[in-house]
Design a protein around this motif. Structure first.
Motif, PDB file in Angstrom:
ATOM      1  N   THR A  62       0.924  -1.319   0.066  1.00  0.00           N
ATOM      2  CA  THR A  62      -0.117  -0.121  -0.259  1.00  0.00           C
ATOM      3  C   THR A  62       0.799   1.283   0.046  1.00  0.00           C
ATOM      4  OG1 THR A  62      -1.652  -1.111   1.152  1.00  0.00           O
ATOM      5  CG2 THR A  62      -1.806   1.084   1.309  1.00  0.00           C
ATOM      6  N   LEU A  63       1.893   1.243   0.724  1.00  0.00           N
ATOM      7  CA  LEU A  63       2.773   2.402   0.954  1.00  0.00           C
ATOM      8  C   LEU A  63       3.505   2.563  -0.329  1.00  0.00           C
ATOM      9  CD1 LEU A  63       4.461   2.020   4.351  1.00  0.00           C
ATOM     10  CD2 LEU A  63       2.556   3.589   3.844  1.00  0.00           C
ATOM     11  N   LEU A  64       3.838   1.518  -0.910  1.00  0.00           N
ATOM     12  CA  LEU A  64       4.651   1.623  -2.193  1.00  0.00           C
ATOM     13  C   LEU A  64       3.933   1.981  -3.556  1.00  0.00           C
ATOM     14  CD1 LEU A  64       7.093  -1.232  -1.979  1.00  0.00           C
ATOM     15  CD2 LEU A  64       7.744   0.927  -1.535  1.00  0.00           C
ATOM     16  N   ALA A  65       2.556   1.810  -3.298  1.00  0.00           N
ATOM     17  CA  ALA A  65       1.538   2.029  -4.408  1.00  0.00           C
ATOM     18  C   ALA A  65       1.572   3.446  -4.339  1.00  0.00           C
ATOM     19  CB  ALA A  65       0.210   1.355  -4.350  1.00  0.00           C
ATOM     20  N   GLU A  66       1.723   4.368  -2.988  1.00  0.00           N
ATOM     21  CA  GLU A  66       1.450   5.813  -3.189  1.00  0.00           C
ATOM     22  C   GLU A  66       2.630   6.672  -3.800  1.00  0.00           C
ATOM     23  OE1 GLU A  66      -1.098   7.529  -2.097  1.00  0.00           O
ATOM     24  OE2 GLU A  66      -2.066   5.449  -1.920  1.00  0.00           O
ATOM     25  N   LEU A  67       3.761   5.883  -4.088  1.00  0.00           N
ATOM     26  CA  LEU A  67       4.878   6.504  -4.538  1.00  0.00           C
ATOM     27  C   LEU A  67       4.980   6.707  -5.950  1.00  0.00           C
ATOM     28  CD1 LEU A  67       7.678   4.840  -2.143  1.00  0.00           C
ATOM     29  CD2 LEU A  67       6.555   7.172  -1.875  1.00  0.00           C
ATOM     30  N   LYS A  68       5.640   7.497  -6.485  1.00  0.00           N
ATOM     31  CA  LYS A  68       5.941   7.852  -7.941  1.00  0.00           C
ATOM     32  C   LYS A  68       6.827   6.897  -8.393  1.00  0.00           C
ATOM     33  CE  LYS A  68       5.222  12.840  -7.442  1.00  0.00           C
ATOM     34  NZ  LYS A  68       5.684  14.108  -7.549  1.00  0.00           N
ATOM     35  N   GLU A  69       6.739   6.646  -9.636  1.00  0.00           N
ATOM     36  CA  GLU A  69       7.474   5.394 -10.341  1.00  0.00           C
ATOM     37  C   GLU A  69       9.210   5.889  -9.785  1.00  0.00           C
ATOM     38  OE1 GLU A  69       8.770   3.850 -14.647  1.00  0.00           O
ATOM     39  OE2 GLU A  69       6.795   4.660 -14.418  1.00  0.00           O
ATOM     40  N   GLU A  70       9.438   7.099 -10.249  1.00  0.00           N
ATOM     41  CA  GLU A  70      10.989   7.298  -9.788  1.00  0.00           C
ATOM     42  C   GLU A  70      11.230   7.270  -8.232  1.00  0.00           C
ATOM     43  OE1 GLU A  70      12.565  11.420  -9.371  1.00  0.00           O
ATOM     44  OE2 GLU A  70      13.271  10.980 -11.373  1.00  0.00           O
ATOM     45  N   GLU A  71      10.265   7.393  -7.479  1.00  0.00           N
ATOM     46  CA  GLU A  71      10.424   7.170  -5.850  1.00  0.00           C
ATOM     47  C   GLU A  71      10.697   5.614  -5.729  1.00  0.00           C
ATOM     48  OE1 GLU A  71       8.081  10.958  -4.091  1.00  0.00           O
ATOM     49  OE2 GLU A  71       6.860   9.161  -4.627  1.00  0.00           O
ATOM     50  N   ARG A  72      10.031   4.890  -6.233  1.00  0.00           N
ATOM     51  CA  ARG A  72      10.410   3.453  -6.251  1.00  0.00           C
ATOM     52  C   ARG A  72      11.518   2.805  -6.815  1.00  0.00           C
ATOM     53  NH1 ARG A  72       4.633   3.463  -7.622  1.00  0.00           N
ATOM     54  NH2 ARG A  72       5.089   2.819  -9.783  1.00  0.00           N
ATOM     55  N   ALA A  73      11.663   3.627  -7.656  1.00  0.00           N
ATOM     56  CA  ALA A  73      13.221   3.210  -8.389  1.00  0.00           C
ATOM     57  C   ALA A  73      14.224   3.449  -7.501  1.00  0.00           C
ATOM     58  CB  ALA A  73      13.215   4.025  -9.971  1.00  0.00           C
ATOM     59  N   ILE A  74      14.209   4.824  -6.981  1.00  0.00           N
ATOM     60  CA  ILE A  74      15.479   5.132  -5.930  1.00  0.00           C
ATOM     61  C   ILE A  74      15.397   4.093  -4.880  1.00  0.00           C
ATOM     62  CG2 ILE A  74      16.157   6.924  -4.359  1.00  0.00           C
ATOM     63  CD1 ILE A  74      14.937   8.956  -6.359  1.00  0.00           C
ATOM     64  N   LEU A  75      14.320   3.788  -4.253  1.00  0.00           N
ATOM     65  CA  LEU A  75      14.245   2.819  -3.277  1.00  0.00           C
ATOM     66  C   LEU A  75      14.766   1.645  -3.640  1.00  0.00           C
ATOM     67  CD1 LEU A  75      10.917   3.619  -1.334  1.00  0.00           C
ATOM     68  CD2 LEU A  75      13.329   4.288  -0.687  1.00  0.00           C
ATOM     69  N   LEU A  76      14.151   0.788  -4.884  1.00  0.00           N
ATOM     70  CA  LEU A  76      14.695  -0.360  -5.268  1.00  0.00           C
ATOM     71  C   LEU A  76      16.394  -0.114  -5.467  1.00  0.00           C
ATOM     72  CD1 LEU A  76      14.124  -3.251  -6.422  1.00  0.00           C
ATOM     73  CD2 LEU A  76      13.877  -1.957  -8.677  1.00  0.00           C
ATOM     74  N   LEU A  77      16.628   0.713  -6.064  1.00  0.00           N
ATOM     75  CA  LEU A  77      18.198   0.846  -6.507  1.00  0.00           C
ATOM     76  C   LEU A  77      18.928   0.843  -5.286  1.00  0.00           C
ATOM     77  CD1 LEU A  77      18.069   2.950  -9.658  1.00  0.00           C
ATOM     78  CD2 LEU A  77      18.571   0.533  -9.558  1.00  0.00           C
ATOM     79  N   TYR A  78      18.732   1.752  -4.223  1.00  0.00           N
ATOM     80  CA  TYR A  78      19.369   1.981  -3.155  1.00  0.00           C
ATOM     81  C   TYR A  78      19.377   0.634  -2.211  1.00  0.00           C
ATOM     82  CZ  TYR A  78      21.436   4.555   0.800  1.00  0.00           C
ATOM     83  OH  TYR A  78      22.373   4.829   1.744  1.00  0.00           O
ATOM     84  N   TYR A  79      18.147   0.231  -1.891  1.00  0.00           N
ATOM     85  CA  TYR A  79      18.034  -0.767  -0.688  1.00  0.00           C
ATOM     86  C   TYR A  79      18.038  -1.969  -1.344  1.00  0.00           C
ATOM     87  CZ  TYR A  79      16.830   3.386   2.156  1.00  0.00           C
ATOM     88  OH  TYR A  79      17.076   4.518   3.051  1.00  0.00           O
ATOM     89  N   VAL A  80      17.632  -2.383  -2.460  1.00  0.00           N
ATOM     90  CA  VAL A  80      17.652  -3.875  -2.962  1.00  0.00           C
ATOM     91  C   VAL A  80      18.579  -4.037  -3.768  1.00  0.00           C
ATOM     92  CG1 VAL A  80      15.970  -5.482  -4.369  1.00  0.00           C
ATOM     93  CG2 VAL A  80      14.865  -3.830  -2.775  1.00  0.00           C
ATOM     94  N   GLU A  81      19.226  -3.341  -4.606  1.00  0.00           N
ATOM     95  CA  GLU A  81      20.224  -3.510  -5.441  1.00  0.00           C
ATOM     96  C   GLU A  81      21.643  -3.075  -4.880  1.00  0.00           C
ATOM     97  OE1 GLU A  81      19.899  -5.226  -8.324  1.00  0.00           O
ATOM     98  OE2 GLU A  81      17.558  -5.468  -8.169  1.00  0.00           O
ATOM     99  N   GLY A  82      21.492  -2.268  -3.938  1.00  0.00           N
ATOM    100  CA  GLY A  82      22.684  -1.775  -3.389  1.00  0.00           C
ATOM    101  C   GLY A  82      23.586  -0.907  -3.941  1.00  0.00           C
ATOM    102  N   TYR A  83      22.874   0.027  -4.946  1.00  0.00           N
ATOM    103  CA  TYR A  83      23.657   1.032  -5.736  1.00  0.00           C
ATOM    104  C   TYR A  83      23.967   2.142  -4.687  1.00  0.00           C
ATOM    105  CZ  TYR A  83      22.385  -0.938 -10.114  1.00  0.00           C
ATOM    106  OH  TYR A  83      22.049  -1.413 -11.448  1.00  0.00           O
ATOM    107  N   THR A  84      24.891   2.733  -5.169  1.00  0.00           N
ATOM    108  CA  THR A  84      25.414   4.018  -4.366  1.00  0.00           C
ATOM    109  C   THR A  84      24.656   5.052  -4.954  1.00  0.00           C
ATOM    110  OG1 THR A  84      27.209   4.379  -5.945  1.00  0.00           O
ATOM    111  CG2 THR A  84      28.020   3.042  -4.089  1.00  0.00           C
ATOM    112  N   TYR A  85      24.854   6.222  -4.303  1.00  0.00           N
ATOM    113  CA  TYR A  85      24.110   7.429  -4.655  1.00  0.00           C
ATOM    114  C   TYR A  85      24.591   7.821  -6.044  1.00  0.00           C
ATOM    115  CZ  TYR A  85      22.287   8.365  -0.087  1.00  0.00           C
ATOM    116  OH  TYR A  85      21.521   8.422   1.224  1.00  0.00           O
ATOM    117  N   GLU A  86      25.786   7.670  -6.187  1.00  0.00           N
ATOM    118  CA  GLU A  86      26.594   8.187  -7.798  1.00  0.00           C
ATOM    119  C   GLU A  86      26.095   7.065  -8.786  1.00  0.00           C
ATOM    120  OE1 GLU A  86      28.230   7.651  -4.681  1.00  0.00           O
ATOM    121  OE2 GLU A  86      29.154   9.435  -4.452  1.00  0.00           O
ATOM    122  N   GLU A  87      25.971   5.739  -8.250  1.00  0.00           N
ATOM    123  CA  GLU A  87      25.393   4.875  -9.374  1.00  0.00           C
ATOM    124  C   GLU A  87      24.006   5.188  -9.894  1.00  0.00           C
ATOM    125  OE1 GLU A  87      28.152   1.011  -8.499  1.00  0.00           O
ATOM    126  OE2 GLU A  87      26.282   1.403  -7.213  1.00  0.00           O
TER     127      GLU A  87
END
Length: 171
Positions: free
Chosen positions: A114-139
């Motif tokens: 429910t929470l994730l559905a409230e986020l914009k696509e770019e916001e979900r992408a940032i969370l996915l890349l940072y927390y799930v994929e482990g990307y750095t801010y630079e990446e």
């Protein structure tokens, strides 16, 4: 360190390296090197080699040149290590506390969805890349064609938004 006073660039590298071991130990103590001792000892040996190869006897004492070269190289490596640890921390305290909040009081198994559905696509992408994929801010900045500071600010805003959404849903 009376042995260091007897150092000269004309001596073999092995002889010089043997004589500077007490100096290297002293530098370790000053820099508070207490782990990966063999690794740092190896770096110090390489620094002694570089000093031995590049020495100019007209520019000062050989022992002083070795000391500054070794200490400088070790300090550079320690700085790199700290920077790496800061950039590659898997989760910061804020995130850990946020995740713990979900684990302590889950009101619904669908809360996260429910929470994730409230986020914009770019916001979900940032969370996915940072927390799930482990990307750095630079990446992430490179992938999304944004600046690093923009990614940091957006992640902070996303976390604030998620907290607010969660508190409104959980109540």
């Amino acid at each position: 360190m009376p042995q260091c006073n007897k150092l000269s660039p004309e001596q073999s590298f092995e002889e010089v390296l043997e004589k500077v071991q007490p100096m290297i130990t002293s530098i370790f103590l000053k820099l508070h090197i207490y782990k990966d001792y063999d690794y740092y000892r190896h770096l110090a040996s390489i620094a002694v080699w570089e000093a031995w190869c590049k020495v100019d006897p007209l520019k000062g004492k050989f022992s002083a040149y070795i000391y500054t070269t070794v200490k400088g190289e070790l300090m550079k490596e320690l700085t790199k290590e700290v920077t790496f640890e800061e950039l590659h921390a898997p989760m910061d305290d804020e995130t850990i506390n946020y995740v713990r909040g979900f684990e302590i009081k889950p009101k619904s198994p669908m809360l996260l969805e429910t929470l994730l559905a409230e986020l914009k696509e770019e916001e979900r992408a940032i969370l996915l890349l940072y927390y799930v994929e482990g990307y750095t801010y630079e990446e992430i900045a490179q992938v999304l064609h944004l600046s690093v500071s923009a990614i940091k600010k957006r992640r902070t805003r996303i976390m604030t938004k998620l907290r607010e959404l969660r508190s409104s849903i959980v109540k």
